[in-house]
Design a protein around this motif. Structure first.
Motif, PDB file in Angstrom:
ATOM      1  N   ASP A  96       0.839  -1.213   0.053  1.00 59.35           N
ATOM      2  CA  ASP A  96      -0.055   0.091  -0.043  1.00 59.35           C
ATOM      3  C   ASP A  96       0.806   1.181   0.036  1.00 59.35           C
ATOM      4  OD1 ASP A  96      -2.327  -1.693   0.184  1.00 59.35           O
ATOM      5  OD2 ASP A  96      -2.247  -1.292   2.377  1.00 59.35           O
ATOM      6  N   THR A  97       1.910   1.180   0.557  1.00 62.19           N
ATOM      7  CA  THR A  97       2.771   2.360   0.793  1.00 62.19           C
ATOM      8  C   THR A  97       3.447   2.664  -0.572  1.00 62.19           C
ATOM      9  OG1 THR A  97       3.431   1.771   2.883  1.00 62.19           O
ATOM     10  CG2 THR A  97       4.740   3.184   1.946  1.00 62.19           C
ATOM     11  N   ASN A 188       5.389   7.984   6.281  1.00 58.19           N
ATOM     12  CA  ASN A 188       4.393   6.926   6.668  1.00 58.19           C
ATOM     13  C   ASN A 188       4.450   6.757   8.290  1.00 58.19           C
ATOM     14  OD1 ASN A 188       2.881   4.725   6.896  1.00 58.19           O
ATOM     15  ND2 ASN A 188       4.181   3.325   6.086  1.00 58.19           N
ATOM     16  N   GLU A 242       1.444   8.860   4.015  1.00 57.25           N
ATOM     17  CA  GLU A 242       0.440   7.758   4.057  1.00 57.25           C
ATOM     18  C   GLU A 242      -0.679   8.023   5.156  1.00 57.25           C
ATOM     19  OE1 GLU A 242       0.286   3.114   4.900  1.00 57.25           O
ATOM     20  OE2 GLU A 242       1.929   3.976   3.573  1.00 57.25           O
ATOM     21  N   ASP A 245      -7.347   4.287   5.917  1.00 55.44           N
ATOM     22  CA  ASP A 245      -8.422   4.728   4.982  1.00 55.44           C
ATOM     23  C   ASP A 245      -9.447   5.139   5.230  1.00 55.44           C
ATOM     24  OD1 ASP A 245      -9.578   2.760   6.444  1.00 55.44           O
ATOM     25  OD2 ASP A 245      -9.077   0.849   5.320  1.00 55.44           O
ATOM     26  N   LYS A 267      -5.367   6.741  -3.861  1.00 55.74           N
ATOM     27  CA  LYS A 267      -5.730   5.324  -3.598  1.00 55.74           C
ATOM     28  C   LYS A 267      -4.592   4.359  -3.674  1.00 55.74           C
ATOM     29  CE  LYS A 267     -10.794   6.703  -4.216  1.00 55.74           C
ATOM     30  NZ  LYS A 267     -11.047   6.645  -2.855  1.00 55.74           N
ATOM     31  N   ASP A 268      -5.003   3.302  -2.889  1.00 53.41           N
ATOM     32  CA  ASP A 268      -4.051   2.043  -3.167  1.00 53.41           C
ATOM     33  C   ASP A 268      -4.688   1.041  -4.216  1.00 53.41           C
ATOM     34  OD1 ASP A 268      -6.054   0.772  -1.607  1.00 53.41           O
ATOM     35  OD2 ASP A 268      -4.979   0.844   0.128  1.00 53.41           O
ATOM     36  N   ASP A 273      -8.537   4.968   0.170  1.00 52.72           N
ATOM     37  CA  ASP A 273      -7.671   6.060   0.296  1.00 52.72           C
ATOM     38  C   ASP A 273      -6.537   5.606   1.113  1.00 52.72           C
ATOM     39  OD1 ASP A 273      -9.620   7.830  -0.910  1.00 52.72           O
ATOM     40  OD2 ASP A 273     -10.602   8.321   1.102  1.00 52.72           O
ATOM     41  N   ARG A 274      -5.262   5.951   0.590  1.00 57.53           N
ATOM     42  CA  ARG A 274      -4.011   5.722   1.116  1.00 57.53           C
ATOM     43  C   ARG A 274      -2.690   6.790   1.563  1.00 57.53           C
ATOM     44  NH1 ARG A 274      -4.105   2.335   4.577  1.00 57.53           N
ATOM     45  NH2 ARG A 274      -5.423   1.203   3.279  1.00 57.53           N
TER      46      ARG A 274
END
Length: 284
Positions: A96-97, A188, A242, A245, A267-268, A273-274
């Motif tokens: 996801d990052t 992050n 980051e 969500d 988004k991821d 939402d990321r």
């Protein structure tokens, strides 16, 4: 016992233990400890591994059944085009990052200078270096154990202009240690609300709480970054973080109140939402 029988035994044991992806995990452990990936298990799985490999494999499976993170057992994990060393004391790099890295990279140019705050394994900073030619990144990390993995990963990629620095993101930058007029800041940060930590998966609870606990509302680090670190950015410089969500609205509001413009939510791969990126306004 053949390699295929060991794999099937491992898959059954991990299924019983409640592991989310028992087949995948058993295959990764087979590849690491038996030297056979899934295709090789199909072709050569009728052979019995030697006793040493068998014992190492079974021990690794037992650890995974106890919900030790797969990444810690393997000792390294892929992130984008990189392979990063991981283990107890550092947050596991997650796919996801990449949403943050790619979104921020799109805002900066060749040779951009910036920071990776709460760097952990260095996934964000090294990820930026891997896709932005000549990027120069200082990876800021407080925890000594995580810093050991950070140093190891930076040393693994000497072609990148990336270095580590000790620093407490909540306290802010020390005078003279971090440059000003930066092109970007990435982070992050810990963003899970303190009260939600106990509900996390068993594997996640074995990761360092320092890298997870975002304070009472999960937003403590975003406020510190905006208040204490954003002043290091040049006008128009990019900030990217980051997010959890469900945090897009709250984080974008924090950005807007701090004078950032062109605020975008990314988004991821799962469509959640990321990440949030923005540009520093001229009045900040």
């Amino acid at each position: 016992m053949t390699a295929r029988e060991l794999y099937l035994r491992a898959k059954a044991q991990l299924t019983k233990a409640g592991v989310d992806s028992p087949g995948f995990d058993a295959a990764r452990l087979s590849e690491r400890f038996l030297g056979l990936d899934r295709s090789e298990l199909a072709l050569q799985g009728d052979k019995a591994p030697d006793e040493k490999k068998r014992q190492e494999f079974l021990e690794a499976v037992s650890q995974r059944a106890e919900r030790r993170p797969l990444q810690y057992i393997l000792g390294e994990w892929p992130f984008m085009s990189l392979t990063l060393s991981v283990g107890e004391g550092v947050l596991v790099p997650r796919e996801d990052t990449a949403a943050l890295v790619e979104a921020l990279a799109a805002r900066i140019g060749k040779g951009a200078r910036g920071l990776d705050l709460c760097a952990g394994s260095g996934a964000v900073g090294l990820g930026i270096c891997s896709i932005v030619p000549g990027a120069q990144v200082i990876c800021v990390e407080l925890d000594e154990k995580a810093g050991e993995f950070l140093d190891r990963n930076i040393a693994r990629y000497p072609r990148f202009e990336c270095r580590a620095a000790a620093g407490d993101v909540l306290r802010g930058p020390e005078q003279g240690v971090f440059p000003k007029e930066l092109d970007f800041i990435a982070s992050n940060p810990p963003y899970i609300a303190t009260g939600e930590l106990s509900a996390l998966q068993p594997e996640v609870q074995k990761e360092p709480s320092l890298a997870l606990d975002g304070g009472g509302d999960g937003l403590t680090f975003y406020r510190a970054i905006l208040e204490k670190w954003a002043p290091l950015l040049r006008p128009g410089g990019a900030l990217g973080v980051e997010i959890g969500d469900t945090q897009a609205r709250e984080v974008t509001e924090l950005f807007a109140r701090s004078g950032f413009v062109d605020i975008t939510v990314h988004k991821d791969l799962a469509g959640l939402d990321r990440a949030v990126t923005a540009a520093k306004g001229s009045t900040v």
